[in-house]
Design a protein around this motif. Structure first.
Motif, short mmCIF file in Angstrom:
data_model
loop_
_atom_site.label_atom_id
_atom_site.label_comp_id
_atom_site.label_asym_id
_atom_site.label_seq_id
_atom_site.Cartn_x
_atom_site.Cartn_y
_atom_site.Cartn_z
N ALA A 31 0.83 -1.21 0.00
CA ALA A 31 0.00 0.00 0.00
C ALA A 31 0.87 1.27 0.00
CB ALA A 31 -0.93 -0.01 1.20
N PHE A 32 1.91 1.27 0.82
CA PHE A 32 2.80 2.44 0.84
C PHE A 32 3.51 2.61 -0.51
CE2 PHE A 32 2.69 1.74 5.55
CZ PHE A 32 2.29 3.01 5.91
N SER A 33 4.05 1.49 -1.02
CA SER A 33 4.79 1.57 -2.27
C SER A 33 3.87 1.94 -3.42
CB SER A 33 5.49 0.23 -2.54
OG SER A 33 6.19 0.28 -3.76
N ASN A 34 2.68 1.38 -3.44
CA ASN A 34 1.74 1.70 -4.51
C ASN A 34 1.34 3.18 -4.47
OD1 ASN A 34 1.73 -0.77 -5.72
ND2 ASN A 34 -0.14 -1.51 -4.73
N ALA A 35 1.30 3.77 -3.28
CA ALA A 35 0.96 5.20 -3.19
C ALA A 35 2.04 6.04 -3.87
CB ALA A 35 0.81 5.60 -1.73
N VAL A 36 3.30 5.67 -3.66
CA VAL A 36 4.39 6.40 -4.31
C VAL A 36 4.26 6.27 -5.83
CG1 VAL A 36 6.89 6.54 -4.63
CG2 VAL A 36 5.95 6.13 -2.34
N HIS A 37 4.07 5.02 -6.28
CA HIS A 37 3.93 4.80 -7.72
C HIS A 37 2.73 5.57 -8.28
CE1 HIS A 37 6.57 1.32 -6.90
NE2 HIS A 37 6.93 1.46 -8.15
N ASP A 38 1.64 5.55 -7.53
CA ASP A 38 0.40 6.17 -8.00
C ASP A 38 0.58 7.69 -8.19
OD1 ASP A 38 -2.56 5.83 -8.44
OD2 ASP A 38 -2.58 7.34 -6.85
N ALA A 39 1.35 8.30 -7.32
CA ALA A 39 1.55 9.75 -7.42
C ALA A 39 2.19 10.12 -8.75
CB ALA A 39 2.42 10.24 -6.26
N PHE A 40 3.09 9.27 -9.22
CA PHE A 40 3.83 9.58 -10.45
C PHE A 40 3.22 8.93 -11.69
CE2 PHE A 40 7.03 10.22 -7.10
CZ PHE A 40 7.48 11.48 -7.44
N LYS A 41 2.11 8.23 -11.50
CA LYS A 41 1.47 7.53 -12.61
C LYS A 41 1.14 8.45 -13.79
CE LYS A 41 -2.56 5.61 -11.88
NZ LYS A 41 -3.53 4.72 -11.19
N PRO A 42 0.62 9.67 -13.53
CA PRO A 42 0.27 10.54 -14.66
C PRO A 42 1.46 10.91 -15.53
CG PRO A 42 -0.66 11.38 -12.61
CD PRO A 42 0.27 10.28 -12.23
N PHE A 43 2.67 10.70 -15.01
CA PHE A 43 3.86 11.08 -15.78
C PHE A 43 4.56 9.86 -16.36
CE2 PHE A 43 2.93 14.15 -12.52
CZ PHE A 43 2.76 15.30 -13.29
N GLY A 44 3.90 8.70 -16.28
CA GLY A 44 4.40 7.53 -16.98
C GLY A 44 5.24 6.56 -16.15
N LEU A 45 5.24 6.72 -14.83
CA LEU A 45 6.02 5.77 -14.03
C LEU A 45 5.34 4.41 -14.00
CD1 LEU A 45 8.39 5.27 -12.02
CD2 LEU A 45 6.76 5.75 -10.19
N THR A 46 6.10 3.37 -14.29
CA THR A 46 5.52 2.02 -14.15
C THR A 46 6.09 1.30 -12.94
OG1 THR A 46 7.15 1.24 -15.75
CG2 THR A 46 4.92 1.62 -16.56
N GLN A 47 7.40 1.36 -12.75
CA GLN A 47 7.98 0.63 -11.61
C GLN A 47 9.22 1.36 -11.11
OE1 GLN A 47 6.93 -1.87 -9.82
NE2 GLN A 47 8.77 -2.15 -8.61
N ALA A 48 9.28 1.57 -9.80
CA ALA A 48 10.47 2.14 -9.15
C ALA A 48 10.72 1.33 -7.89
CB ALA A 48 10.23 3.60 -8.80
N HIS A 49 11.94 0.90 -7.71
CA HIS A 49 12.20 -0.02 -6.61
C HIS A 49 12.23 0.68 -5.26
CE1 HIS A 49 12.68 -2.92 -9.62
NE2 HIS A 49 13.90 -2.61 -10.00
N MET A 50 11.83 -0.06 -4.24
CA MET A 50 11.91 0.40 -2.86
C MET A 50 13.38 0.35 -2.42
SD MET A 50 8.69 -1.42 -0.97
CE MET A 50 9.21 -3.12 -1.25
N PRO A 51 13.72 0.93 -1.29
CA PRO A 51 12.86 1.77 -0.45
C PRO A 51 12.67 3.16 -1.08
CG PRO A 51 15.07 1.66 0.48
CD PRO A 51 15.05 0.73 -0.69
#
Lengths: 284, 807
Positions: free
Chosen positions: B770-790
């Protein structure tokens, strides 16, 4: 995490402390709050045979304010800096910056003297003292002398303090104008990823005097003299603040660590410097 | 007596503080007053201390160890090296994963912090001086830290001891640095479905190396009594009985002469399941010196050398129809195990329960392969507040769902809903072979989305995005969703064992004459509050107030055999054993009550805390009366006393699940995230103690926050640990910890005696995604698909930079 054996001394005056320093030379170290020293002793990164505790020396404790002259004894704790109302009236940036150091437990023991004299570029007080153009009073075998904070730091953990010298006090004039100390860190208790202090006077939207200093962005604190030259006498506008910020960043020289690579630190430095400038100007 | 009003069933029930009561933790009085008794509190007469000389290098040949200067120090009694352990066959030890591990460096070192020599002395000070005086000569060897380089043709061979073995504990090895390949599911069919699918999302998902970092580090006190031949070891053991058996097998000390005691334990989180060189060296040193030996690692030792977690590189492909029905899942994982395979998994599962990676979704076909490799890093791979590799599996599928939603261009909340296993499909057999016991995912999901007002959140997010695009804000809003299904309660003896020990658990109950009781279990609390909650289970089963029941765990001389506490197994397995033992007590009590009431056994019925005569509730015998009678009446055909023991082999795992939502605001310039909302709905089946559940969820979410937002064990290319202190290893303080909203649904486990599923680890499993998906979701409009934790400040900053948001 156990230090090697050392002898412990707790002199009750400076001359006794200085004479111990003289007797033991490089094998001796003074201890103030101990937050930097004790961990490296426990990790055996340093081998100290004689540890001289300064906490019994009353003459280097406390805050003295006469008019606009402020003098702070080296063994004054950070919590005292925060709680002293008169100091807050005369130099509110001290409280603002001190509250951003570590956590209450650390501030209860940590001292301003230990923070400035250790030469750790991550400490907040050295940058703050350069910002305030403070003067350090040192005492050693050859008597006392004064050094400007802006001349004191030579490299990480290297300062102009001689081996037998002890920092007695820090003095500076009550600053006037707007002020701000901005710090980005990963969590409570962490050192700065980047931090910046600004003191500025603005009259009729023109900067009449300014001081800018950075923390943990080089192997010493950074006094941003070029940026200060750039802003003083100028009309304040956003474009100028951007150029001043860039000049400060250009003067920084951070190293990569777990907080991030150099490029990130320089970018964040720009953000905190600009924030500090804007907040200080708002407070004028 | 007649004018005293008999309390109602409800009143009597509430007096028991049984199931469903937010009973205060009985452990807290001693913990909050500093009266706990931890390993380091144990002080025995004549006790000496031990500590390690550790390797500063990640890969090197040990040329020579000179102990003479250390031995010359006053207060140093002995320095053990591999050569001293060799005659006993203890210079290496078996790992739980079927590999073996050096106890002390045998000719070479394979990771920074590896144990090289064990110094024994009068006190910690003498030992520390001794450690600093041992001179070790090393010849540096090339270091492998990248698991993808471990299997290159010219990669340095790490484990020379098994370099020529083509067969490992889990099948064929294809390279000297390869440990195993483990497969599940249908490879060809899955490939075919994915090849022919309308939509496929393909992504590499990395779950980085981190560490359980319990508040109390590992340690022990070993005491060999040479007069009676008995070895007693107090230690930080999450599985004391298994430790006893393993200790007996490797030391040849008969098992009845070994007593393992786990005193109070300050958090385990998987870190205290394994056997560490410190335990072996302390035991040997006690045998050699004839006095007790204490060893307690410090924080840096613990972070550097003791049982890391995760480090899974999970390459995934997920296929779906154009309208979002998932058709297949493929996963290949490269697992970095470090220098020895010391995973604490059930022995037949070298990748734990990674094959739960189909998650909460009805996926018709799937295939999973895991390749384990050796690198020059510390061994471990333990289940850090989760069942075996379940956080990895859950993170993988919850990221794959998000990347599939991106590809399909539909909302991921809707995609989840469309693919959840339906309530009526339970018990549900997954494509990778697990039988999910029960769940009502749609109900939980709808409740969660409504509770957070999901539609409004998406509207708020759009507004924030517009402000950002208009240059009025530098912040983005992210909404992180996750739905997880855990698999806990290992486990059925038919497929779960550790080194051949079936993973059942046990409870033994004795009722005292005055109607109070003691219960002993094969588990061991490390903060979970067993003394509180197991007494509640019993209170409801046997009608004795929870406050009259003492719970004891952790002493192998007194407790019944069990496999310990980890992987959320205590409630599903030992909790079931407790209920079953309680039922045996009740069955005997029924006979006693019938005898006392002079009726047939079948003519009495259970009523909260008593048996009463059917149809005549005024005629009854309370459990207190029955208990006393069992000690003073000669009842024909019934043995005196009131005791029972139950060994419970669970018929299946339990499958706790939940729906989590995290909302955060991210500053694209500083990388700083501000967590605005954390909502956690858990379905752990029957709820034993809601207050403890809430505490567990808060704690697990905080660890999830830490892991996803900054916590890692990082190495540089030379294999140096870069995060060896709490300055750099992120443990959130109260300041960094957000407010949590907890919620629940109840879908009892159909096969568990009280329907409970376990909850301690759910928040870590669901929270990280849930935390990681929130980070990804914030950048979704700019084309982010996957960024590794932490997702710490600089990595989040880098996402923004790489997406061009700093220009």
């Amino acid at each position: 995490m156990i230090p090697s054996a050392f002898k412990f001394y707790k002199p009750d005056n400076i001359s006794k402390a200085v004479s111990l320093m003289k007797d033991f030379g490089e094998e001796a170290r003074v201890i103030a709050g101990g937050h930097s020293l004790i961990p490296i002793m426990k990790q055996r990164l340093t081998d100290i045979k004689h540890l001289i505790d300064l906490s019994g020396i009353d003459e280097i404790k406390g805050i003295n304010i006469t008019g606009d002259e402020i003098s702070i004894g080296a063994m004054t704790t950070q919590v005292e800096l925060i709680n002293n109302e008169e100091l807050f009236q005369k130099a509110p940036i001290i409280r603002e910056a001190s509250l951003q150091i570590a956590d209450p437990q650390v501030r209860n023991l940590g001292t301003i003297g230990g923070n400035v004299a250790n030469g750790d570029p991550a400490n907040d007080m050295p940058g703050l003292m350069q910002l305030l153009d403070a003067t350090y009073k040192l005492s050693g075998t050859n008597g006392s002398r004064e050094v400007k904070a802006r001349d004191f730091y030579e490299g990480a953990y290297f300062t102009s303090r001689e081996d037998d010298e002890i920092l007695l006090s820090i003095s500076f004039e009550s600053p006037s104008g707007g002020y701000a100390y901005e710090k980005q860190k990963r969590k409570i208790g962490d050192y700065a990823t980047a931090a910046a202090g600004v003191i500025i006077k603005v009259e009729n939207n023109k900067c009449s005097s300014a001081s800018i200093a950075l923390t943990n962005l080089s192997d010493t604190p950074v006094y941003c003299n070029k940026a200060v030259d750039m802003i003083v006498g100028k009309e304040i506008d956003n474009d100028l603040l951007d150029r001043v910020t860039k000049t400060c960043v250009d003067q920084s020289d951070p190293v990569a660590d777990q907080r991030g690579p150099v490029e990130f630190k320089k970018y964040v430095a720009g953000i905190v410097i600009k924030k500090a400038l804007k907040r200080a100007i708002e407070r004028v | 007596m007649d004018d005293v009003k008999t309390p109602s069933s409800e009143e009597r029930k509430s007096a028991l503080s049984g199931l469903g009561t937010s009973r205060k933790r009985v452990e807290d009085a001693r913990f909050t007053q500093g009266k706990g008794n931890y390993v380091d509190d144990i002080k025995l007469k004549g006790m000496l201390f031990g500590d390690f000389v550790r390797s500063p290098l990640a890969h090197a040949r040990v040329k020579n160890i000179d102990t003479s200067a250390a031995l010359a120090l006053p207060g140093v009694h002995a320095v053990l090296t591999a050569d001293d352990l060799r005659p006993l066959g203890l210079h290496w030890m078996p790992t739980l994963a079927g590999d073996k591990q050096m106890v002390l460096a045998d000719g070479k070192v394979l990771f920074q912090g590896q144990e090289v020599a064990f110094v024994v002395g009068d006190d910690r000070y003498a030992v520390a001086d001794g450690v600093s005086m041992v001179k070790v000569e090393y010849d540096e060897l090339p270091v492998v830290t990248d698991p993808f380089k471990a299997e290159l043709k010219d990669a340095p061979i790490l484990r020379e001891d098994i370099a020529d073995q083509k067969e490992g504990a889990h099948g064929a090895r294809r390279h000297p640095n390869h440990i195993f390949t483990w497969e599940a599911g249908e490879k060809e069919e899955t490939n075919k479905v994915i090849d022919e699918a309308e939509v496929v999302a393909d992504e590499m998902v990395y779950y980085h190396r981190t560490h359980p970092c319990p508040l109390e580090t590992c340690g022990c006190v070993a005491s060999m009594d040479k007069v009676n031949g008995k070895l007693t070891v107090w230690g930080t053991f999450q599985a004391p009985h298994a430790v006893r058996t393993v200790a007996s097998l490797i030391s040849n000390i008969p098992e009845h002469n070994i007593r393992i005691i786990s005193p109070d334990i300050g958090g385990g989180f998987g870190n205290k399941v394994g056997v560490y060189p410190g335990y072996i060296c302390s035991i040997v040193a006690s045998i050699v010196t004839g006095v007790p030996i204490k060893w307690v690692e410090d924080r840096m030792d613990n972070l550097m050398a003791t049982a890391f977690a995760r480090d899974y590189w999970m390459r995934g492909k997920i296929s779906a129809t154009k309208d979002g029905k998932i058709t297949g899942l493929w996963c290949h994982t490269t697992a970095d195990h470090g220098a020895f395979d010391a995973c604490a998994d059930p022995t037949k599962f070298p990748a734990g329960f990674m094959n739960i990676c189909t998650g909460s979704y009805d996926i018709p076909v799937a295939y999973l392969a895991v390749d384990g490799v050796y690198t020059n890093k510390a061994p471990g791979g333990v289940a850090y507040r989760c069942s075996f590799r379940v956080t990895e599996a859950s993170y993988f599928i919850e990221r794959m769902i998000e990347v599939l939603a991106l590809k399909l261009g539909i909302d991921s909340a809707e995609l989840r809903s469309k693919n959840f296993i339906k309530k009526e499909q339970f018990p549900y057999t997954s494509a990778l072979g697990w039988e999910y016991d029960s769940g009502d995912y749609h109900r939980a999901w709808d409740k969660a989305l409504e509770a957070v007002n999901y539609r409004q959140l998406r509207e708020d997010q759009k507004k924030q995005l517009q402000l950002f695009k208009d240059g009025k804000s530098r912040k983005l809003m992210g909404i992180g969703l996750s739905h997880f299904t855990e698999i806990v309660g290992a486990g059925p003896v038919k497929n779960c064992d550790i080194l051949g020990l079936g993973m059942f658990d046990a409870c033994e109950i004795r009722i005292h004459p005055t109607g109070s009781a003691i219960a002993r279990l094969g588990t061991i609390s490390q903060g979970q509050g067993h003394a509180t909650t197991f007494a509640q289970i019993l209170a409801s089963e046997i009608g004795i107030p929870a406050s009259d029941i003492t719970l004891e765990e952790g002493d192998t001389d007194t407790a019944p055999y069990g496999l310990g506490t980890y992987g959320s197994r205590s409630t599903p397995v030992a909790g079931a054993a407790t209920a079953m033992a309680g039922r045996k007590i009740r069955a005997k009590a029924q006979m006693i009550a019938a005898y006392l009431l002079e009726v047939h056994d079948d003519d009495v019925e259970w009523d909260v805390d008593r048996f009463s005569v059917k149809g005549a509730p005024e005629k009854f015998k309370t459990m207190k009366e029955i208990a006393f009678a069992s000690y003073n009446q000669a009842i024909p055909g019934v043995e005196p006393g009131l005791e029972a023991v139950s060994y419970y082999d669970p018929p299946n795992m339990t499958y706790p699940n939940g729906a989590y939502v995290v909302v955060m605001e991210i500053d694209v310039d500083t990388g700083v995230s501000d967590i605005k909302k954390v909502y956690a709905l858990d379905d752990c089946g029957t709820r034993i103690n809601p207050m403890i559940i809430e505490g567990q969820v808060h704690g697990g979410l905080t660890e999830a926050l830490a892991i996803s937002m900054g916590q890692e064990i990082a190495y540089d290319e030379q294999g140096n640990v870069m995060t060896g202190t709490l300055m750099d290893f992120f443990i959130p303080t109260a300041w960094e910890t957000p407010t949590y909203e907890t919620d629940y649904t109840v879908t009892p486990s159909p096969h568990h005696p009280i329907g409970a599923k376990g909850v301690g680890e759910s928040p870590n499993v669901g929270g990280v995604s849930a935390f990681s998906n929130a980070v990804h979701d914030a950048f979704k409009p700019f084309g982010l698909t996957q960024a590794h934790m932490p997702h710490d400040h600089w990595r989040v900053w880098k996402i923004a930079k790489d997406l061009g948001l700093h220009n």
